[in-house]
Design an enzyme around this catalytic site. Structure first.
Site, PDB file in Angstrom:
ATOM      1  N   LYS A 224       0.889  -1.355  -0.041  1.00 35.42           N
ATOM      2  CA  LYS A 224      -0.040  -0.046   0.002  1.00 35.42           C
ATOM      3  C   LYS A 224       0.839   1.243  -0.028  1.00 35.42           C
ATOM      4  O   LYS A 224       2.038   1.264   0.474  1.00 35.42           O
ATOM      5  CB  LYS A 224      -1.001  -0.068   0.972  1.00 35.42           C
ATOM      6  N   ARG A 259      -2.569 -10.372   5.484  1.00 36.30           N
ATOM      7  CA  ARG A 259      -2.811 -10.475   4.145  1.00 36.30           C
ATOM      8  C   ARG A 259      -1.783  -9.889   3.100  1.00 36.30           C
ATOM      9  O   ARG A 259      -1.359  -8.586   3.313  1.00 36.30           O
ATOM     10  CB  ARG A 259      -4.110  -9.604   3.743  1.00 36.30           C
TER      11      ARG A 259
HETATM   12  N1  HH2 Z   1      -6.927  -4.762   0.850  1.00 35.23           N
HETATM   13  C1  HH2 Z   1      -7.191  -4.879  -0.446  1.00 35.23           C
HETATM   14  C2  HH2 Z   1      -8.336  -5.777  -0.668  1.00 35.23           C
HETATM   15  N2  HH2 Z   1      -8.738  -6.492  -0.014  1.00 35.23           N
HETATM   16  N3  HH2 Z   1      -9.211  -7.182   2.168  1.00 35.23           N
HETATM   17  C3  HH2 Z   1      -9.018  -7.071   3.325  1.00 35.23           C
HETATM   18  N4  HH2 Z   1      -9.857  -7.790   4.223  1.00 35.23           N
HETATM   19  N5  HH2 Z   1      -8.087  -6.316   4.010  1.00 35.23           N
HETATM   20  C4  HH2 Z   1      -7.451  -5.417   3.045  1.00 35.23           C
HETATM   21  O1  HH2 Z   1      -6.680  -4.736   3.767  1.00 35.23           O
HETATM   22  C5  HH2 Z   1      -7.706  -5.554   1.675  1.00 35.23           C
HETATM   23  C6  HH2 Z   1      -8.650  -6.315   1.299  1.00 35.23           C
HETATM   24  C7  HH2 Z   1      -6.296  -4.065  -1.437  1.00 35.23           C
HETATM   25  O2  HH2 Z   1      -5.184  -4.603  -2.035  1.00 35.23           O
HETATM   26  P1  HH2 Z   1      -4.993  -5.434  -3.173  1.00 35.23           P
HETATM   27  O3  HH2 Z   1      -5.774  -6.584  -3.247  1.00 35.23           O
HETATM   28  O4  HH2 Z   1      -3.677  -5.759  -3.389  1.00 35.23           O
HETATM   29  O5  HH2 Z   1      -5.245  -4.583  -4.351  1.00 35.23           O
HETATM   30  P2  HH2 Z   1      -6.743  -4.365  -5.292  1.00 35.23           P
HETATM   31  O6  HH2 Z   1      -7.893  -3.919  -4.444  1.00 35.23           O
HETATM   32  O7  HH2 Z   1      -6.341  -3.056  -6.283  1.00 35.23           O
HETATM   33  O8  HH2 Z   1      -6.956  -5.451  -6.179  1.00 35.23           O
END
Ligand code: HH2
Length: 281
Positions: A224, A259
């Site tokens: 992030k 995560r």
């Molecule tokens: N962060 C993201 C997506 N899902 N779920 C939970 N429970 N907690 C989090 O902090 C979280 C999440 C965002 O990260 P990422 O999946 O890498 O990116 P994107 O949403 O652009 O696919």
């Protein structure tokens, strides 16, 4: 004693935290968009994360990055289902579906998923609580301010830790009232979801405040942007070491599920931290 019941297995998190490996089957996720749109490639990456020590693979077909546009359910399903089917056939690893749509969650659970990871804390789709109750899935309730399209427009809180804890209390009570077993719930302050870097720092500093009713706390900091600010870089690769430091820090503060995009370094940091905390190598 943090136990987390999921659909097929119960995780005992009392001594060891769990690593949730991120698999974004999207063209537009902020750090790995487009890398895993091919289901065979996505499954191979999931298995590589399992070999690196992931206890759970979190599969998402809709980006939640700031400004992301919503994806229709059939498109989301077409992205995630072939991957869940392949991974379930190849491995017994716990699978979580990162979605806020009941139809996507239900089909993913039918295909072998174990956990619903819902960034709207079951409030985004009125049919979601019933899917969670009926299937006995593990559930992640996450805090978000607004929607991904709007959440980073000047987020403001009088007391971010208290407000996020209050929101999670309210969503946990609502989930219990809709018949979901409390032992199936994990709680997540939603790092980066409608928060400034200072808000993220406060939530991490106080991450023990979210272990409501003794439920395990999940933390998602991996890649992030606030991590890059401290090291003065925009390169997502430069965000790994600050993220690993936070895994260790948050484990010490009581968080139990992490995560992450790179399971191995986080797992090693976790095991080292746990050896120091418990005095058992
Ligand atoms: N962060 C993201 C997506 N899902 N779920 C939970 N429970 N907690 C989090 O902090 C979280 C999440 C965002 O990260 P990422 O999946 O890498 O990116 P994107 O949403 O652009 O696919």
């Amino acid at each position: 004693m943090p136990l987390w019941q999921t659909r097929r297995r119960t995780l005992d998190l009392s001594r060891h935290g769990a690593i949730m490996g991120v698999l974004n089957v999207t063209p537009d996720s902020f750090s790995d968009g487009g890398r895993f749109v091919d289901p065979d490639r996505a499954c191979a990456h999931a298995l590589a994360m399992v070999a690196e020590g992931a206890d759970i693979v979190d599969i998402g077909g809709e980006s939640t990055r700031p400004g992301a546009a919503p994806v229709p359910a059939d498109e989301e399903l077409a992205r995630v289902l072939p991957v869940i089917e392949r991974l379930r056939a190849a491995s017994d690893v716990l699978i979580s579906i990162d979605t806020s749509k009941a139809a996507v969650a239900a089909a993913a659970l039918d295909a072998g998923a174990d956990i619903i990871n819902d960034v709207t804390a079951l409030a985004g789709d009125p049919a979601m609580p019933e899917v969670a109750r009926r299937t006995g899935a593990g559930v992640v309730l996450m805090h978000m301010r607004g929607t991904p399209a709007t959440m980073q427009q000047a987020p403001a809180y009088a007391d971010v830790v208290a407000e996020v804890a209050q929101f999670l209390r309210h969503r946990l009570d609502a989930a219990i009232a809709s018949g979901i077993d409390p032992l199936r719930m994990a709680l997540d302050p939603g790092i980066g979801f409608g928060k400034t870097p200072a808000h993220n720092h406060a939530l991490l500093r106080h991450c023990d405040a979210f272990a409501l009713d003794g439920r395990p706390v999940l933390i998602g900091v991996s890649r992030k942007s606030f991590l890059g600010l401290l090291v003065g870089s925009n390169d997502p690769a430069a965000r790994l070491w600050p993220a690993v430091a936070l895994t260790s820090f948050c484990r010490e503060r009581g968080a139990r599920i992490f995560r992450v995009h790179e399971p191995r370094p986080h797992r090693e940091a976790l095991r080292m931290t746990e050896a120091i905390l418990t005095g058992v190598a």
